[in-house]
Design a protein around this motif. Structure first.
Motif, PDB file in Angstrom:
ATOM      1  N   TYR A 187       3.252  12.879   7.001  1.00 10.65           N
ATOM      2  CA  TYR A 187       2.692  12.470   6.289  1.00 10.65           C
ATOM      3  C   TYR A 187       2.342  10.933   6.977  1.00 10.65           C
ATOM      4  O   TYR A 187       0.757  10.429   7.415  1.00 10.65           O
ATOM      5  N   ARG A 191      -1.940  11.047   8.074  1.00  9.10           N
ATOM      6  CA  ARG A 191      -2.407  10.562   7.143  1.00  9.10           C
ATOM      7  C   ARG A 191      -1.761   9.407   7.206  1.00  9.10           C
ATOM      8  O   ARG A 191      -2.017   8.455   6.197  1.00  9.10           O
ATOM      9  N   ARG A 200      -3.931   3.668  -1.548  1.00  8.47           N
ATOM     10  CA  ARG A 200      -4.932   4.565  -2.320  1.00  8.47           C
ATOM     11  C   ARG A 200      -4.383   3.817  -3.626  1.00  8.47           C
ATOM     12  O   ARG A 200      -5.567   4.016  -4.337  1.00  8.47           O
ATOM     13  N   HIS A 201      -3.401   2.801  -3.889  1.00  3.86           N
ATOM     14  CA  HIS A 201      -3.239   2.537  -5.413  1.00  3.86           C
ATOM     15  C   HIS A 201      -3.459   1.117  -5.728  1.00  3.86           C
ATOM     16  O   HIS A 201      -3.431   1.098  -6.852  1.00  3.86           O
TER      17      HIS A 201
END
Ligand code: HEM
Length: 278
Positions: A187, A191, A200-201
């Motif tokens: 990750y 990513r 992303r939150h």
């Protein structure tokens, strides 16, 4: 306990440093799964920025030189770091002495050090399988997130939150969880690591009801796909999930912590190491 620590000192020119760190992020997949490797850490010098030190703790020097070097994980490891072999200035094994301990700094005083990193978790005893290996590795995690997000899509509380979910989302979350639980650093390498996950939150305003449903459905999915049900594994699994979902709520709220404040947390077994017959 005496431990074997290998130090590898490198000198890497500024233009090569990004590729070098990426190569080690890739190579660390092999270290993360090698039973001979206790843990590892690549550090970058502050005063002389062309210097790096790689520190690897091995279960013994023989385990490193015979077990790891002649084992199945070495080819992938070496393929990733081969271009930097000529940049090595020192590569030696050391034995730890009795001089070891914690400093006087209060970890809880570093409020902004959230989210927690390795520093707050004691290392597992040598030879302990990673949580990632115990739960069945990447295959088990892919199956878990596939089933879980299938339920999420059908759930009245969570479906609206995930209405725009990318089809690859389950796979990305599986890679994140793999890294948290001591598996490969895919990750981080592919990513964007913690900053991407946290961002992303942002702004999603996750409610307690949604958070609780997320954890409930994940545990249901863990049962459904047959993740190990032993008390030790389930305790440490839920420990991370409880913490992670509460962090997701914080990131999604009005006053989020800084997204780039940390690496991916690396969970350890802590109070409940896996029970293995002696
Ligand atoms: C331990 C808890 C959690 C973990 C490990 C986690 C993990 C992740 C990761 C890794 C991503 C980014 C994936 C990528 O690389 O694109 C992500 C995105 C996201 N997460 Fe979480 N998350 C957690 C909790 C939650 C909770 C509780 C909610 C809401 C109830 C939530 C909602 C979302 C949403 C909506 C996205 C964006 C999905 C998309 O658009 O593709 N997450 N999460």
């Amino acid at each position: 306990m005496v431990t074997t620590v290998e130090y590898v000192r490198y000198r890497i020119a500024p233009d090569d440093q990004q590729a070098f760190e990426k190569a080690y992020a890739k190579a660390s997949d092999a270290l993360a799964t090698a039973p001979e490797c206790i843990d590892y850490e690549l550090s970058h010098c502050q005063e002389e920025p062309d210097r790096y030190v790689l520190r690897i703790r091995w279960t013994s020097v023989e385990d490193h030189l015979q077990g790891f070097r002649e084992g199945e994980h070495f080819p992938a490891f070496f393929a990733a770091i081969r271009p930097y072999v000529t940049a090595i200035e020192e590569m030696r094994h050391y034995l730890t002495t009795d001089v070891v301990g914690s400093g006087g700094a209060d970890p809880s005083g570093q409020a902004d050090a959230r989210p927690v990193t390795d520093a707050k978790h004691a290392p597992d005893a040598p030879g302990t399988p990673t949580i990632h290996a115990w739960m069945g590795g990447d295959t088990a995690l892919d199956r878990l997130t596939e089933v879980f997000y299938g339920h999420v899509r059908e759930d009245p509380v969570l479906a609206p939150v995930f209405a725009g979910m990318d089809d690859e989302h389950p796979r990305h979350v599986a890679r994140w969880l793999a890294e948290v639980f001591g598996g490969p650093s895919a990750y981080t390498a592919d990513r964007g690591g913690h900053p991407h996950m946290a961002s992303r939150h942002l702004g999603r305003g996750i409610t307690e009801q949604q958070r609780r449903r997320w954890t409930d459905l994940l545990q249901d999915s863990a049962d459904e796909v047959g993740l190990p049900a032993d008390p030790e594994f389930r305790a440490v699994f839920l420990y991370y999930i409880e913490w992670g979902t509460r962090m997701a709520v914080l990131y999604s709220g009005g006053n989020p912590p800084p997204v780039d404040a940390a690496d991916v947390p690396r969970w350890k077994w802590g109070q409940t190491p896996p029970w293995q017959p002696s």
